[in-house]
Motif scaffolding. Structure first.
Motif, mmCIF file in Angstrom:
data_model
loop_
_atom_site.group_PDB
_atom_site.id
_atom_site.type_symbol
_atom_site.label_atom_id
_atom_site.label_comp_id
_atom_site.label_asym_id
_atom_site.label_seq_id
_atom_site.Cartn_x
_atom_site.Cartn_y
_atom_site.Cartn_z
ATOM 1 N N ASN A 151 0.833 -1.201 0.000
ATOM 2 C CA ASN A 151 0.000 0.000 0.000
ATOM 3 C C ASN A 151 0.869 1.252 0.000
ATOM 4 O O ASN A 151 0.563 2.242 -0.678
ATOM 5 N N CYS A 152 1.952 1.215 0.758
ATOM 6 C CA CYS A 152 2.885 2.349 0.768
ATOM 7 C C CYS A 152 3.547 2.536 -0.587
ATOM 8 O O CYS A 152 3.854 3.666 -0.991
ATOM 9 N N VAL A 154 2.244 2.387 -3.365
ATOM 10 C CA VAL A 154 1.326 3.113 -4.240
ATOM 11 C C VAL A 154 1.013 4.501 -3.707
ATOM 12 O O VAL A 154 0.958 5.470 -4.465
ATOM 13 N N LEU A 155 0.853 4.620 -2.394
ATOM 14 C CA LEU A 155 0.337 5.855 -1.812
ATOM 15 C C LEU A 155 1.376 6.684 -1.063
ATOM 16 O O LEU A 155 1.245 7.904 -1.000
ATOM 17 N N HIS A 156 2.367 6.050 -0.471
ATOM 18 C CA HIS A 156 3.294 6.764 0.409
ATOM 19 C C HIS A 156 4.736 6.450 0.017
ATOM 20 O O HIS A 156 5.372 5.567 0.608
ATOM 21 N N PRO A 157 5.291 7.135 -0.966
ATOM 22 C CA PRO A 157 6.657 6.830 -1.439
ATOM 23 C C PRO A 157 7.720 6.954 -0.352
ATOM 24 O O PRO A 157 8.705 6.214 -0.363
ATOM 25 N N GLU A 158 7.536 7.892 0.585
ATOM 26 C CA GLU A 158 8.546 8.070 1.624
ATOM 27 C C GLU A 158 8.633 6.838 2.529
ATOM 28 O O GLU A 158 9.722 6.405 2.900
ATOM 29 N N ARG A 159 7.491 6.261 2.861
ATOM 30 C CA ARG A 159 7.491 5.052 3.684
ATOM 31 C C ARG A 159 7.889 3.834 2.856
ATOM 32 O O ARG A 159 8.529 2.907 3.359
ATOM 33 N N GLU A 242 -8.053 -3.108 5.117
ATOM 34 C CA GLU A 242 -7.632 -4.436 5.569
ATOM 35 C C GLU A 242 -6.197 -4.441 6.067
ATOM 36 O O GLU A 242 -5.882 -5.121 7.065
ATOM 37 N N PHE A 243 -5.321 -3.695 5.412
ATOM 38 C CA PHE A 243 -3.905 -3.663 5.783
ATOM 39 C C PHE A 243 -3.539 -2.233 6.166
ATOM 40 O O PHE A 243 -3.084 -1.448 5.339
ATOM 41 N N ARG A 244 -3.759 -1.919 7.433
ATOM 42 C CA ARG A 244 -3.532 -0.570 7.934
ATOM 43 C C ARG A 244 -2.070 -0.366 8.324
ATOM 44 O O ARG A 244 -1.274 -1.295 8.284
ATOM 45 N N ALA A 245 -1.764 0.860 8.733
ATOM 46 C CA ALA A 245 -0.411 1.189 9.152
ATOM 47 C C ALA A 245 0.003 0.333 10.340
ATOM 48 O O ALA A 245 -0.798 0.037 11.232
#
Length: 544
Positions: A151-152, A154-159, A242-245
């Motif tokens: 998920n990161c 796709v959405l959070h490049p830094e993480r 479903e797959f949170r932080a």
């Protein structure tokens, strides 16, 4: 001596050889907790390896690190883990204990004892990241971490920059551990004569592997489908729910310290002292294009005496052109979600490589432990279910044996064959052959188009045929025949006609040729080119 220097690597030796040395570069807290790694005649303890993997992705040592020492903890942990993997096997490191989600700390805070442990194995770690804030305590299971990592991507490049480091290390460890256990399994199951009896198959050797431990860590209903959803997590709303932080406030970046506010200056209108309000107004006027110099040029009467500032534009009276530009940009952002552009464009090739490596691991487990996990047929049905709806770039990357050759050729051929059976038109015949070969390719796949008369579906079928043709040719299972030539040409023309009809139907919605149409044409040309290569080779051999 540097941890990564050649001299240090030479000084390190596998168990039974030269003793380990303690690196001198580590920060104090890291040295205090994992310095035991390199003490004489000792291997790393599971709790220390778990702490090192937590350092790789924890926000306080990566994206929210406040000092250089905290940032170094993640880099040094990665060096230690890689060095350990190059010297010691996963079994000797007891990674199955280090990567366990069971609570290793009792309610009293004391470490639970394990049989045959060293003198320090019961010593708890004096770090929050070694206890409740550990990676292996925060996550539900391994697939929770995998799903959040993708998920990161796709959405959070830094993480994602940090999670892909962890994911690369975990894939390396899982593959090494599985390969080692397969070798041990094959050595034990060598055919021997034992009074006419066949030796029992020790499947526990494979069941003790890390990947199988992660597979069975969650025994709830729908376990297998959840694993596949984690591997193909795409940043959608359902995937995020479903797959949170994993960590608290993981997406909160470290804020820079606020600058001290300047002491306000006095204001006296009679003496033309406006404090800092005048400079603020001038800045606002420059942004709106109404400076004092402009007022001077347009008004000759202002050449003498004081300059009168023009009135600032109100917030509700912006220009129509600016509003249209901003409105169109906002409309594009809202109409195109980030994950809708496809996995290939949004998360890069590295993400797809990790997804495919995990697919290969599951395929190996399914081949060896079909009753404990699931059969090859069921597993590849799930693969097809998740790969078929991918965008065309992601689909092409996943099924191409040349772009990501991270799984075996038989597994890649099985995947392409399954997808072809799922996408081809219903009038195409079936075959009794269980294995893919040239006759099956000519009879069941090459001359036919997709079941759906769309450019996307026919482009995907053409890409699958190209990949299958390449796999058979690489294995030496393709030879030129007139039947093969006819099947290739008939299929290229058939898929082209169906895509052409779809292009004409959607002519009003496309101002130019779509990427799907170009991909179909290029794939068909490559199929014909491969055919001509085999034709020239056959004619050359016949003349010789």
């Amino acid at each position: 001596m540097s941890v990564a220097s050649p001299g240090y690597l030479d000084a390190m030796a596998p168990p039974g050889g030269q003793s380990y040395r303690k690196p001198a570069e580590l920060p104090f807290e890291l040295t205090q907790n994992i310095g035991i790694f390199f003490e004489e005649n000792l291997l790393p303890l599971p709790q220390h390896i778990a702490l090192a993997t937590t350092f790789l992705v924890h926000p306080s040592t990566t994206t929210r690190a406040k000092s250089a020492e905290e940032k170094d903890a993640a880099h040094l942990s990665l060096r230690l883990l890689r060095l350990l993997s190059s010297l010691v096997s996963p079994q000797d490191c007891k990674l199955n204990h280090a990567f366990s989600f069971a609570d290793r700390v009792s309610r009293s805070g004391r470490q639970k004892e394990e049989g045959n442990s060293s003198l320090r194995s019961d010593k708890p770690l004096n770090l929050e990241m070694g206890k409740s804030d550990s990676l292996w305590s925060r996550a539900e299971d391994f697939w929770h971490m995998v799903g959040w990592a993708f998920n990161c991507s796709v959405l959070h490049p830094e993480r994602w920059e940090r999670w892909q480091i962890w994911l690369r290390y975990m894939c390396d460890v899982l593959e090494d551990d599985w390969a080692e256990r397969v070798r041990e399994y094959e050595e034990v199951t060598q055919p021997v004569e034992n009074g006419g009896r066949q030796r029992a198959v020790p499947l526990n050797i494979l069941r003790d592997s890390l990947i199988y431990q992660f597979i069975t860590s969650n025994s709830t209903y729908g376990r297998n489908r959840r694993i596949l959803r984690a591997i193909f997590a795409d940043g959608s709303t359902a995937s995020i729910n479903e797959f949170r932080a994993v960590f608290k406030k993981e997406l909160t970046s470290l804020q820079a310290p606020e600058k001290p506010k300047k002491r306000g200056r006095g204001v006296n209108i009679d003496q033309d002292i406006y404090g800092d309000y005048l400079s603020q107004d001038e800045t606002d006027e420059e942004m709106n294009g109404t400076t004092d110099s402009a007022a001077h040029n347009t008004s000759p009467s202002n050449t003498k005496g004081k300059t009168r500032r023009t009135k600032r534009t109100r917030r509700g009276t912006r220009s129509e052109t600016g509003a249209k530009i901003n409105g169109s940009a906002e409309a594009q952002q809202t109409s195109l979600p980030h994950h809708s552009v496809g996995l290939a464009a949004s998360s890069g090739l590295a993400s797809l490589r990790f997804r495919k490596r995990l697919m290969g691991l599951l395929s190996n487990v399914s081949e060896r432990l079909p009753r404990d996990f699931m059969s090859w047929n069921d597993l590849y049905d799930l693969f097809v279910e998740h790969i078929r709806p991918l965008s065309l770039p992601a689909f092409q990357t996943m099924i191409s044996p040349a772009v990501l050759p991270v799984i075996s050729e038989p597994a890649q051929a099985t995947l392409c064959e399954k997808l072809l059976f799922n996408l081809r038109e219903s009038s195409a015949p079936d075959s009794e052959d269980t294995c893919l070969n040239q006759a099956k390719l000519e009879h069941c796949f090459l001359p036919y188009s997709a079941a759906s008369a769309t450019m996307v579906s026919n482009a995907k079928v053409s890409l699958l045929l190209e990949a299958t043709f390449t796999l058979l040719a690489t294995s030496g299972m393709i030879s030129f025949t007139r039947q093969l030539e006819k099947a290739v040409h008939d299929g290229v023309h058939r898929r082209g006609r169906m895509a052409q009809d779809d292009l004409e139907r959607s002519q009003n919605t496309h101002s130019q040729e779509p990427i799907e149409w170009l991909c179909l044409i290029d794939s068909g040309l490559r199929l014909v080119y491969f055919l001509e290569l085999f034709k020239d080779k056959t004619e050359t051999e016949s003349l010789a």
